[in-house]
Design an enzyme around this catalytic site. Structure first.
Site, PDB file in Angstrom:
ATOM      1  N   ASP A   1      19.503 -25.184   0.250  1.00 33.38           N
ATOM      2  CA  ASP A   1      18.875 -25.007   1.563  1.00 33.38           C
ATOM      3  C   ASP A   1      17.987 -26.209   1.895  1.00 33.38           C
ATOM      4  O   ASP A   1      17.629 -26.998   1.006  1.00 33.38           O
ATOM      5  CB  ASP A   1      18.028 -23.716   1.510  1.00 33.38           C
ATOM      6  CG  ASP A   1      17.873 -23.045   2.855  1.00 33.38           C
ATOM      7  OD1 ASP A   1      18.130 -23.691   3.881  1.00 33.38           O
ATOM      8  OD2 ASP A   1      17.467 -21.859   2.884  1.00 33.38           O
TER       9      ASP A   1
ATOM     10  N   ASP B   1      21.538 -18.472  10.715  1.00 29.31           N
ATOM     11  CA  ASP B   1      20.775 -17.316  10.229  1.00 29.31           C
ATOM     12  C   ASP B   1      20.984 -16.113  11.138  1.00 29.31           C
ATOM     13  O   ASP B   1      20.540 -15.011  10.815  1.00 29.31           O
ATOM     14  CB  ASP B   1      19.279 -17.653  10.171  1.00 29.31           C
ATOM     15  CG  ASP B   1      18.933 -18.384   8.886  1.00 29.31           C
ATOM     16  OD1 ASP B   1      19.764 -18.393   7.961  1.00 29.31           O
ATOM     17  OD2 ASP B   1      17.828 -18.948   8.812  1.00 29.31           O
TER      18      ASP B   1
END
Ligand code: DGJ
Length: 730
Positions: free
Chosen positions: A461, A531
């Protein structure tokens, strides 16, 4: 590398060099240049592959353009490169010195060496053509022997003239939770510049890939389309200049803003590749070219089927603890999943990662949450018959971390200034241009994999942009190298990781879809699209993203309803039907699912395993765009041998008794007969087409009728309709 003298009639696989002519060919494409020694290199043609009979005439009759215009000498178009030479001269002239070709892993690389007649300054204009993919890559390599550094102030990877007409630009843009949204716009006079200045992630707000439809408003299925994808993960500038005259000029490369590069003598400055394609089958056709090239030559493990996974993030966020993780692993295994991924929240001793305010940088297990550590989870995953993966964000640190306490000089920040923080009010970016930081970041991955070699998947990430221009590693005079060096450092680390760990699956996540680009994909297997897992918005985002990236790269997860991002409630069937069009996974707490929902997921996972090769390795045909705004989207995948197909049909908006357009299929073999089976069926009665056979010709001319609503009990009715049909050749 063979350096060619300019001999007539010299043929090479993928490249024919005649005096002053360079004809680059892939199976379906031609790119023609003129490279007369002592003259400028000229661009002549890019498009469908030309018959030899046409090449000569085209060379005689087509307008020729400077193939890589340098700033400062007689230019009449926007320049592709600019440099300030050691003596302060800001003009550059590039003349052909030689042409060389070399074969490389199923491709041919052609290098046109350009030289400034006055300065010892060279630019190699490079092209790579593939024997089995209709994409041509182009980039440059600059080197000089001047007495002092030359400052490069503009450095496009590629530059392409496109004849004017009714030309439309398609591009992707968005924001967090809204990535990959598609815009089509007609090109008008002026410069359309798509840029990114995040510094770390480059595909959340904008994308470094575009398409140009040459025959008016883009169509998914018809018309001539040029596609261009810059293979870079840092700041970029993709521009189309429409000037007086008959041409648009497309240029794409690293964004030079705040990034002028002082190049010492002898150092080679290589730009990232620009991948170019062309199709006369509309935007979908250009996408298929990108997808095939990407699976064969650009993505890590582009030919390997991806596992069906459960990711812990939306299920438990930071509330990681052993019994819950154990339970989730058991749940995904019982539904037929193949992998569990433990997301953020598992690490930090002095500063446990209980929220996003601390812990980044300290990659040690939080024993309060996981007393028996990762080994135990790996053993347990193994006992359940699944693999185990884990989340890291190794390029970042929190101020509240032992790492920052030890190495405050590793973060990106200007001297004499207080840092501006990112996520959680305390996040900072590590300076990957610093070799020590590269070792550290490599070490995070390396230590995990050495201690726990059974780890099968890493989610990497990156949740912050460069908010503080300043490298504590670079000399004051070199501060403008910050962005470029960051990405070189990142690529070095990725290269080292892949040399040592070629097999592990790695996902590129960056606050969702911040790293959906071909710069990272040689080392990463896939990316997290967004997301936002709301299936309705995902139809739009995944549609846009598919313009350039194949399904195998698009992580697409079934999540809870209402969706945590949009708070929209959608039925499980709809969530499944959307997620199955990409790399299927789940992202929710299974213990909150009803038995019915679990059963639906179990069945979907079993069915996905059957269609997985078609979805992940097949050709995509986008049929009816959600961006048409009539509440319907539909696309399909077809296997290379055309024996298998999967048809997806989703309503994105619902009006009672509204009649939807019937969607003709595409990509099938007209002469083959296909049997239709509905997947994820919830209706009480089968569709009329269930179990029936149709020729590919019929399906491509007529499509199949989709009912207006599902035949389910009233309490199961909803305003979301969707269908997935499998087509199997008899
Ligand atoms: C941002 C990612 O996009 C999410 O999927 C999740 O991994 C969080 N970071 C974790 O902090």
């Amino acid at each position: 590398m063979k350096r060619l003298t300019f001999l007539a009639g010299l043929f090479l696989a993928g490249c024919m060099a005649l005096p002053a002519q360079v004809h680059l060919t892939s199976p379906g494409l031609s790119l023609i240049l003129e490279a007369e020694p002592g003259q400028k290199a000229r661009f002549v043609y890019f498009g469908p592959r030309l018959a030899e009979a046409d090449v000569k005439t085209v060379l005689e009759t087509e307008k020729k353009h400077d193939a890589y215009p340098a700033y400062g000498m007689g230019f009449s178009t926007p320049p592709a490169m600019a440099a300030t030479h050691a003596d302060g001269n800001m003009s550059t002239e590039l003349r052909v010195e030689s042409v060389a070709t070399d074969s490389l892993d199923g491709s041919v690389v052609t290098r046109i060496r350009l030289k400034d007649p006055v300065y010892p300054f060279n630019v190699d204009l490079c092209y790579r053509v593939w024997n089995d993919a209709d994409v041509i890559e182009t980039w440059t390599e600059t080197v000089h022997k001047e007495k002092k550094p030359v400052v490069l102030t503009q450095f496009a990877s590629g530059w392409l003239p496109v004849q004017r007409g009714d030309v439309w630009l398609s591009s992707l843009s968005g924001s967090w939770g809204n990535e990959g949204m598609l815009t089509h716009e007609k090109l008008t006079p002026g410069v359309k510049s798509i840029r990114n200045y995040d510094g770390v992630r480059n595909s959340q707000a904008s994308h470094a890939e575009v398409m140009l439809s040459l025959d008016g408003k883009p169509s998914e299925t018809q018309g001539r389309v040029i596609g261009a994808a810059l293979c870079y993960s840092g700041n970029f500038d993709v521009s189309v200049a429409t000037e007086p005259g008959k041409y648009h000029y497309l240029s794409a490369g690293i964004d030079p803003a705040n990034s002028s590069y002082s190049l010492p003598a002898g150092e080679v400055f290589a730009t990232p590749a620009l991948a170019l394609t062309y199709s006369d089958e509309g935007t979908s056709g250009a996408s298929r070219n990108f997808h095939r090239w990407a699976r064969k030559h650009r993505i890590a493990h582009g030919d390997r089927l991806r596992k069906i996974l459960l990711n812990s993030w939306e299920g438990i966020y930071f509330d990681v603890n052993e019994p819950v993780v154990e339970e989730m692993m058991g749940d995904i295994a019982s539904m037929g999943g193949e992998l569990f991924v433990l997301d953020d929240g598992w690490f930090g001793e002095k500063y446990p990662r209980v929220d996003d305010k601390g812990g980044l940088g300290d990659w040690t297990i939080d024993r309060k949450k996981l007393p028996d550590g990762i080994s135990n989870l790996l053993k347990s995953a193994d006992a359940k018959g699944i693999k185990f993966g884990i989340w890291i964000e190794p390029e970042m640190a929190n101020v509240r971390s032992e790492l920052y306490e030890k190495h405050p000089d590793w973060i990106i920040k200007a001297p004499n200034r207080e840092p501006v923080y990112g996520r959680g009010g305390g996040q900072l970016v590590l300076d990957l241009g610093n070799p020590e930081v590269q070792d550290f970041v490599f070490g995070v991955f390396d230590r995990l994999m050495t201690e726990y070699p059974a780890i099968d998947y890493i989610k990497w990430d990156a949740n912050m942009n460069v908010k503080n221009h300043g490298s504590q590693y670079l000399k004051p005079s070199e501060q403008s190298k910050l962005y470029i060096n960051y990405h070189r450092g990142f690529e070095n680390v990725c290269r080292r990781i892949r040399e040592k760990y070629p097999d592990v699956t790695v996902q590129a996540c960056a606050s969702g879809g911040g790293r959906a680009n071909y710069g990272v994909l040689p080392w990463f297997d896939e990316f997290w699209v967004s997301d936002n897992t709301d299936p309705v918005q995902r139809v739009f985002m995944q549609w846009g993203t598919s313009y350039f990236f194949p399904a195998i790269t698009q992580a697409s997860h079934i999540s809870a309803s209402p969706c945590h991002a949009t708070h929209r409630a959608t039925p499980m069937k709809y969530r499944i039907d959307v997620a199955m069009s990409g790399r299927l996974g789940m992202e929710m707490q299974p213990k909150h699912m009803t038995d019915d929902e679990k059963e639906m997921c179990r069945r979907a996972i079993a069915q996905y395993k059957e269609i997985r090769p078609v979805v992940q390795l097949g050709d995509q045909y986008r049929l009816h765009s959600p961006y048409e705004g009539d509440g319907l989207a539909s696309m399909m995948y077809v296997s290379e041998d055309k024996n298998d197909g999967v048809f997806f049909w989703w309503k994105t908006d619902y009006l009672y008794n509204h009649c939807d357009a019937r969607v003709p299929m595409a990509g099938l073999d007209p002469g083959k007969t296909y049997r239709v089976t509905e997947l994820n069926r919830i209706d009480n009665s089968p569709l009329p087409c269930e179990g029936k056979t149709y020729t590919g010709a019929y399906l491509m001319a007529n499509g199949l009728d989709m009912p207006m609503r599902h035949d389910v009990a009233v309490e199961k009715m909803s305003d979301y309709q969707s269908r997935v049909l499998r087509l199997t050749a008899e």
